[in-house]
Scaffold this motif. Structure first.
Motif, mmCIF file in Angstrom:
data_model
loop_
_atom_site.group_PDB
_atom_site.id
_atom_site.type_symbol
_atom_site.label_atom_id
_atom_site.label_comp_id
_atom_site.label_asym_id
_atom_site.label_seq_id
_atom_site.Cartn_x
_atom_site.Cartn_y
_atom_site.Cartn_z
ATOM 1 N N GLY A 119 0.679 -1.363 0.208
ATOM 2 C CA GLY A 119 -0.230 -0.129 0.335
ATOM 3 C C GLY A 119 0.708 1.238 -0.134
ATOM 4 O O GLY A 119 0.686 1.803 -0.724
ATOM 5 N N ALA A 120 1.948 1.719 0.916
ATOM 6 C CA ALA A 120 2.418 2.713 1.109
ATOM 7 C C ALA A 120 3.267 2.380 -0.768
ATOM 8 O O ALA A 120 3.535 3.505 -0.598
ATOM 9 N N VAL A 121 3.596 1.149 -0.974
ATOM 10 C CA VAL A 121 4.427 1.937 -2.153
ATOM 11 C C VAL A 121 3.582 2.035 -3.570
ATOM 12 O O VAL A 121 3.630 2.843 -4.373
ATOM 13 N N LEU A 122 2.211 1.614 -3.158
ATOM 14 C CA LEU A 122 0.707 1.989 -4.138
ATOM 15 C C LEU A 122 0.857 3.789 -3.919
ATOM 16 O O LEU A 122 0.291 4.527 -4.916
ATOM 17 N N GLU A 123 0.566 4.471 -3.132
ATOM 18 C CA GLU A 123 1.141 5.790 -2.354
ATOM 19 C C GLU A 123 2.045 6.813 -3.136
ATOM 20 O O GLU A 123 1.231 7.203 -4.109
ATOM 21 N N GLY A 124 2.559 6.170 -2.756
ATOM 22 C CA GLY A 124 4.155 6.173 -3.749
ATOM 23 C C GLY A 124 3.612 6.953 -5.784
ATOM 24 O O GLY A 124 3.815 7.414 -6.036
ATOM 25 N N LEU A 125 3.989 5.155 -5.704
ATOM 26 C CA LEU A 125 3.034 5.441 -7.851
ATOM 27 C C LEU A 125 1.720 6.406 -7.717
ATOM 28 O O LEU A 125 2.397 6.938 -8.865
ATOM 29 N N TYR A 126 0.939 6.565 -7.409
ATOM 30 C CA TYR A 126 -0.366 7.690 -8.110
ATOM 31 C C TYR A 126 0.022 8.396 -7.381
ATOM 32 O O TYR A 126 -0.131 9.590 -7.897
ATOM 33 N N ALA A 127 0.902 9.301 -6.200
ATOM 34 C CA ALA A 127 1.206 10.145 -6.251
ATOM 35 C C ALA A 127 2.352 10.969 -7.259
ATOM 36 O O ALA A 127 2.187 12.044 -7.545
ATOM 37 N N GLY A 128 3.507 10.687 -7.422
ATOM 38 C CA GLY A 128 3.557 10.374 -8.547
ATOM 39 C C GLY A 128 2.992 10.741 -9.798
ATOM 40 O O GLY A 128 3.285 11.523 -10.082
#
Length: 158
Positions: A119-128
């Protein structure tokens, strides 16, 4: 049908062929467990968000004119990496965009049987990805929401 949830046939097909390649399972588990040993949860998640942000840079999404186009572009990148698929919706009341990320690659760890660390990886991915879209505002976060019913739900908004 009380108590039963009918799954979309395309989702069933996707789930049947998805998975983390065996050569990466041990590595990812060891990596996340090592991060857990050396960092507190906030530090680990910050590092994983940074990794997701870097992934967004390496697989950039072009500027999109519509929400449907954005969802399509995101799903093209996710499909190429076998990282699931996203469904995007707007909530005018909450002044937020919600992303339901289905079939994220899951690797369990000693302390995280569900592989929720992704989930933390996805937060960074979508934020980017979202930060580079027309009309994006600075300081808007992407956060995993509790629940989700099988998907990882993320909220983009202030």
């Amino acid at each position: 049908m009380s108590g039963q949830q009918i799954m979309d046939p395309s989702a069933i097909s996707y789930m049947a062929r998805r998975g983390v390649a065996p050569q990466w399972r041990g590595f990812l588990r060891a990596l996340v467990e090592t991060l857990d040993t050396h960092l507190d949860a906030a530090g680990r998640d910050a590092l994983l968000r940074a990794v997701g942000g870097r992934m967004a840079q390496l697989a950039a999404i072009p500027a999109c004119g519509t929400l449907a186009e954005l969802e399509t572009r995101i799903n093209d990148v996710l499909a190429a990496a076998d990282w699931g698929y996203a469904q995007i919706s707007l909530d005018a009341q909450a002044k937020a965009m919600f992303i339901a990320h289905h079939a994220a690659p899951a690797v369990s760890t000693y302390h995280d049987a569900q592989g929720a660390w992704v989930g933390a990886v996805l937060e960074g991915l979508y934020a980017g990805w979202l930060a580079t879209q027309p009309g994006a505002e600075g300081g808007v976060s992407v956060k995993v929401q509790p629940g989700g019913g099988g998907a990882i739900t993320l909220r983009y908004g202030k």
